[in-house]
Design a protein around this motif. Structure first.
Motif, PDB file in Angstrom:
ATOM      1  N   LEU A 155     -10.594  65.334  67.599  1.00  0.00           N
ATOM      2  CA  LEU A 155     -11.119  66.416  68.436  1.00  0.00           C
ATOM      3  C   LEU A 155     -10.043  67.413  68.870  1.00  0.00           C
ATOM      4  O   LEU A 155     -10.209  68.129  69.861  1.00  0.00           O
ATOM      5  CB  LEU A 155     -11.825  65.808  69.667  1.00  0.00           C
ATOM      6  N   HIS A 156      -8.942  67.450  68.112  1.00  0.00           N
ATOM      7  CA  HIS A 156      -7.885  68.426  68.468  1.00  0.00           C
ATOM      8  C   HIS A 156      -7.095  68.760  67.201  1.00  0.00           C
ATOM      9  O   HIS A 156      -6.190  68.034  66.806  1.00  0.00           O
ATOM     10  CB  HIS A 156      -6.976  67.813  69.543  1.00  0.00           C
ATOM     11  N   VAL A 157      -7.466  69.875  66.574  1.00  0.00           N
ATOM     12  CA  VAL A 157      -6.898  70.218  65.268  1.00  0.00           C
ATOM     13  C   VAL A 157      -6.615  71.722  65.200  1.00  0.00           C
ATOM     14  O   VAL A 157      -7.452  72.541  65.595  1.00  0.00           O
ATOM     15  CB  VAL A 157      -7.881  69.817  64.135  1.00  0.00           C
TER      16      VAL A 157
ATOM     17  N   ASP B 127      -8.090  75.856  67.702  1.00  0.00           N
ATOM     18  CA  ASP B 127      -6.917  76.715  67.573  1.00  0.00           C
ATOM     19  C   ASP B 127      -6.566  77.340  68.914  1.00  0.00           C
ATOM     20  O   ASP B 127      -7.421  77.519  69.780  1.00  0.00           O
ATOM     21  CB  ASP B 127      -7.182  77.802  66.517  1.00  0.00           C
ATOM     22  N   HIS B 128      -5.286  77.709  69.057  1.00  0.00           N
ATOM     23  CA  HIS B 128      -4.838  78.377  70.274  1.00  0.00           C
ATOM     24  C   HIS B 128      -5.451  79.777  70.347  1.00  0.00           C
ATOM     25  O   HIS B 128      -5.242  80.598  69.449  1.00  0.00           O
ATOM     26  CB  HIS B 128      -3.313  78.560  70.279  1.00  0.00           C
ATOM     27  N   ASP B 129      -6.202  80.035  71.407  1.00  0.00           N
ATOM     28  CA  ASP B 129      -6.627  81.396  71.767  1.00  0.00           C
ATOM     29  C   ASP B 129      -7.410  82.143  70.685  1.00  0.00           C
ATOM     30  O   ASP B 129      -7.363  83.386  70.672  1.00  0.00           O
ATOM     31  CB  ASP B 129      -5.403  82.263  72.143  1.00  0.00           C
TER      32      ASP B 129
ATOM     33  N   ILE C 166     -11.622  75.473  71.126  1.00  0.00           N
ATOM     34  CA  ILE C 166     -10.514  76.398  71.359  1.00  0.00           C
ATOM     35  C   ILE C 166      -9.528  75.709  72.303  1.00  0.00           C
ATOM     36  O   ILE C 166      -9.909  74.768  73.015  1.00  0.00           O
ATOM     37  CB  ILE C 166     -11.035  77.732  71.970  1.00  0.00           C
ATOM     38  N   GLU C 167      -8.263  76.123  72.269  1.00  0.00           N
ATOM     39  CA  GLU C 167      -7.268  75.615  73.228  1.00  0.00           C
ATOM     40  C   GLU C 167      -6.589  76.812  73.887  1.00  0.00           C
ATOM     41  O   GLU C 167      -5.931  77.608  73.218  1.00  0.00           O
ATOM     42  CB  GLU C 167      -6.224  74.734  72.516  1.00  0.00           C
ATOM     43  N   PHE C 168      -6.781  76.917  75.206  1.00  0.00           N
ATOM     44  CA  PHE C 168      -6.141  77.995  75.970  1.00  0.00           C
ATOM     45  C   PHE C 168      -4.895  77.455  76.672  1.00  0.00           C
ATOM     46  O   PHE C 168      -4.888  76.316  77.152  1.00  0.00           O
ATOM     47  CB  PHE C 168      -7.086  78.532  77.057  1.00  0.00           C
TER      48      PHE C 168
ATOM     49  N   VAL D  41      -0.082  74.239  81.201  1.00  0.00           N
ATOM     50  CA  VAL D  41      -1.286  73.415  81.199  1.00  0.00           C
ATOM     51  C   VAL D  41      -2.222  73.962  80.135  1.00  0.00           C
ATOM     52  O   VAL D  41      -2.582  75.148  80.175  1.00  0.00           O
ATOM     53  CB  VAL D  41      -1.973  73.442  82.585  1.00  0.00           C
ATOM     54  N   HIS D  42      -2.595  73.125  79.170  1.00  0.00           N
ATOM     55  CA  HIS D  42      -3.497  73.553  78.102  1.00  0.00           C
ATOM     56  C   HIS D  42      -4.903  73.043  78.387  1.00  0.00           C
ATOM     57  O   HIS D  42      -5.081  71.899  78.793  1.00  0.00           O
ATOM     58  CB  HIS D  42      -3.011  73.046  76.740  1.00  0.00           C
ATOM     59  N   ILE D  43      -5.884  73.918  78.185  1.00  0.00           N
ATOM     60  CA  ILE D  43      -7.274  73.550  78.437  1.00  0.00           C
ATOM     61  C   ILE D  43      -8.088  73.767  77.162  1.00  0.00           C
ATOM     62  O   ILE D  43      -8.066  74.852  76.570  1.00  0.00           O
ATOM     63  CB  ILE D  43      -7.844  74.361  79.629  1.00  0.00           C
TER      64      ILE D  43
ATOM     65  N   ALA E  10      -6.152  69.252  78.233  1.00  0.00           N
ATOM     66  CA  ALA E  10      -5.448  68.788  77.035  1.00  0.00           C
ATOM     67  C   ALA E  10      -4.201  67.991  77.420  1.00  0.00           C
ATOM     68  O   ALA E  10      -3.560  68.295  78.427  1.00  0.00           O
ATOM     69  CB  ALA E  10      -5.040  69.974  76.168  1.00  0.00           C
ATOM     70  N   HIS E  11      -3.879  67.010  76.609  1.00  0.00           N
ATOM     71  CA  HIS E  11      -2.650  66.202  76.710  1.00  0.00           C
ATOM     72  C   HIS E  11      -1.983  66.231  78.088  1.00  0.00           C
ATOM     73  O   HIS E  11      -0.859  66.755  78.232  1.00  0.00           O
ATOM     74  CB  HIS E  11      -1.639  66.610  75.624  1.00  0.00           C
ATOM     75  N   PRO E  12      -2.633  65.621  79.100  1.00  0.00           N
ATOM     76  CA  PRO E  12      -2.047  65.611  80.445  1.00  0.00           C
ATOM     77  C   PRO E  12      -0.662  64.971  80.473  1.00  0.00           C
ATOM     78  O   PRO E  12       0.169  65.324  81.323  1.00  0.00           O
ATOM     79  CB  PRO E  12      -3.043  64.792  81.282  1.00  0.00           C
TER      80      PRO E  12
ATOM     81  N   SER F 281      -5.638  64.445  67.433  1.00  0.00           N
ATOM     82  CA  SER F 281      -4.300  64.300  66.860  1.00  0.00           C
ATOM     83  C   SER F 281      -3.377  65.472  67.164  1.00  0.00           C
ATOM     84  O   SER F 281      -2.182  65.370  66.991  1.00  0.00           O
ATOM     85  CB  SER F 281      -4.424  64.161  65.347  1.00  0.00           C
ATOM     86  N   ASP F 282      -3.948  66.617  67.605  1.00  0.00           N
ATOM     87  CA  ASP F 282      -3.147  67.842  67.775  1.00  0.00           C
ATOM     88  C   ASP F 282      -2.441  68.170  66.452  1.00  0.00           C
ATOM     89  O   ASP F 282      -1.295  68.626  66.436  1.00  0.00           O
ATOM     90  CB  ASP F 282      -2.129  67.670  68.909  1.00  0.00           C
ATOM     91  N   PHE F 283      -3.176  67.940  65.369  1.00  0.00           N
ATOM     92  CA  PHE F 283      -2.638  68.164  64.013  1.00  0.00           C
ATOM     93  C   PHE F 283      -2.284  69.635  63.804  1.00  0.00           C
ATOM     94  O   PHE F 283      -3.086  70.521  64.077  1.00  0.00           O
ATOM     95  CB  PHE F 283      -3.716  67.752  62.997  1.00  0.00           C
TER      96      PHE F 283
HETATM   97 FE    FE Z   1      -1.577  71.955  73.485  1.00  0.00          FE
END
Ligand code: FE
Ligand code: AMP
Ligand code: FE
Ligand code: ZN
Length: 273
Positions: free
Chosen positions: A5-7, A37-39, A62-64, A73-75, A189-191, A241-243
């Motif tokens: 759930l994180h690619v 993806d970022h933003d 999405i990852e902000f 801090v990523h959300i 994300a990844h606290p 995985s934040d692949f």
């Molecule tokens: Fe991140």
């Protein structure tokens, strides 16, 4: 049945195109995948054309990045409406500021004795809307200034290091509201990478709906403590995985870090509630 759930893809700072990622995810036997993806939603738009895989089921995400004086801090936003006008307006603002920020970082690097070409940064970034530090790091590596990407971030690019420049970001509260407005589920994300428990509890108070408990850089103690935190606040738990597909950065292949597919189901339900 497994999920990731994180690619990331080439739409932000990943090295594989969205179609390559989907083909790898199918070969890895994933049941669900979220592209985060970022933003940008560009990777998700790209997947609407071209060859389609039968599995995994794709969850739009999405990852902000949000900013605090001493922390990043990523959300994550899951199962989100990628046509939503306000979120797309914000994404455009972020993309154009990322471009100016990359140029400012190149100037700073010049002053620090690490001249690189802005043109080359853009070339490596390709058509991503989220030009970022990884693209700058890649050029610094290409020039032979450092042995690996970790060193580049350590010496120059991490927050509050000499070549760091922030880009336009929303606050945590506004990011959460924006994701909710676009029908998505906001997840912290990844606290474990934040390094400050009070920032995590504050983000819970701000209305986050889930915690990314499972992440390759979380220790087993962290996993246990975030499972407990999520349970005690009635929050969803997610993981991925934040692949990025970057050699030397685990996981190098999709399928090497997965979570039970069942974690995906509440994300799918909440959008229809
Ligand atoms: Fe991140
Ligand atoms: P940006 O969004 O341009 O500020 O860049 C953030 C991205 O840089 C993150 O999403 C990671 O992919 C990458 N990154 C951050 N810290 C490091 C690090 N220490 N080593 C390698 N990559 C990193
Ligand atoms: Fe990244
Ligand atoms: Zn990520």
């Amino acid at each position: 049945m497994t999920a990731d759930l994180h690619v990331h893809t080439t739409a932000s700072d990943g090295l594989f195109t969205p179609h390559e990622v989907m083909a790898q995810a199918e070969a890895a036997g994933l049941t669900y995948i979220a592209i985060t993806d970022h933003d940008t939603f560009d990777g998700l738009w790209a997947l609407q054309d071209g060859p389609q895989v039968r599995t995994p089921v794709l969850i739009p995400g999405i990852e902000f990045s949000t900013d605090l004086p001493c922390h990043e801090v990523h959300i994550l936003g899951y199962n989100i409406d990628i046509t939503h006008p306000e979120i797309n307006r914000q994404i455009k603002l972020i993309a154009s500021d990322r471009l100016e920020r990359a140029e400012r970082m190149v100037h700073k690097l010049d002053g620090l004795g690490y001249p690189i070409s802005y043109h080359r940064v853009l070339e490596l970034a390709g058509d991503t809307a989220a030009v970022g530090r990884p693209h700058i790091a890649a050029v610094l590596l290409e020039k032979g200034y450092f042995a690996n990407i970790g060193q580049v971030f350590d010496c120059l690019l991490e927050k509050n290091k000499p070549a760091y420049v922030p880009h336009y970001k929303l606050t945590r509260g506004d990011t959460i509201s924006l994701i909710l407005a676009a029908g998505g589920v906001p997840v912290l994300a990844h606290p474990g990478l934040i390094g400050d428990e009070s920032v995590i509890t504050e983000t819970i108070r701000l209305g986050i709906q889930g915690i990314e408990v499972y992440h390759p850089r979380h220790s087993s103690e962290q996993v246990r403590s975030y499972e407990f935190l999520a349970a005690s606040h009635g929050l969803l738990t997610t993981g991925g995985s934040d692949f990025h597909g970057i050699p030397g950065r685990f996981p190098e292949r999709l399928g090497q870090f997965t979570v039970p597919a069942a974690l995906t189901l509440p994300l799918l339900r909440s959008v229809h509630e």
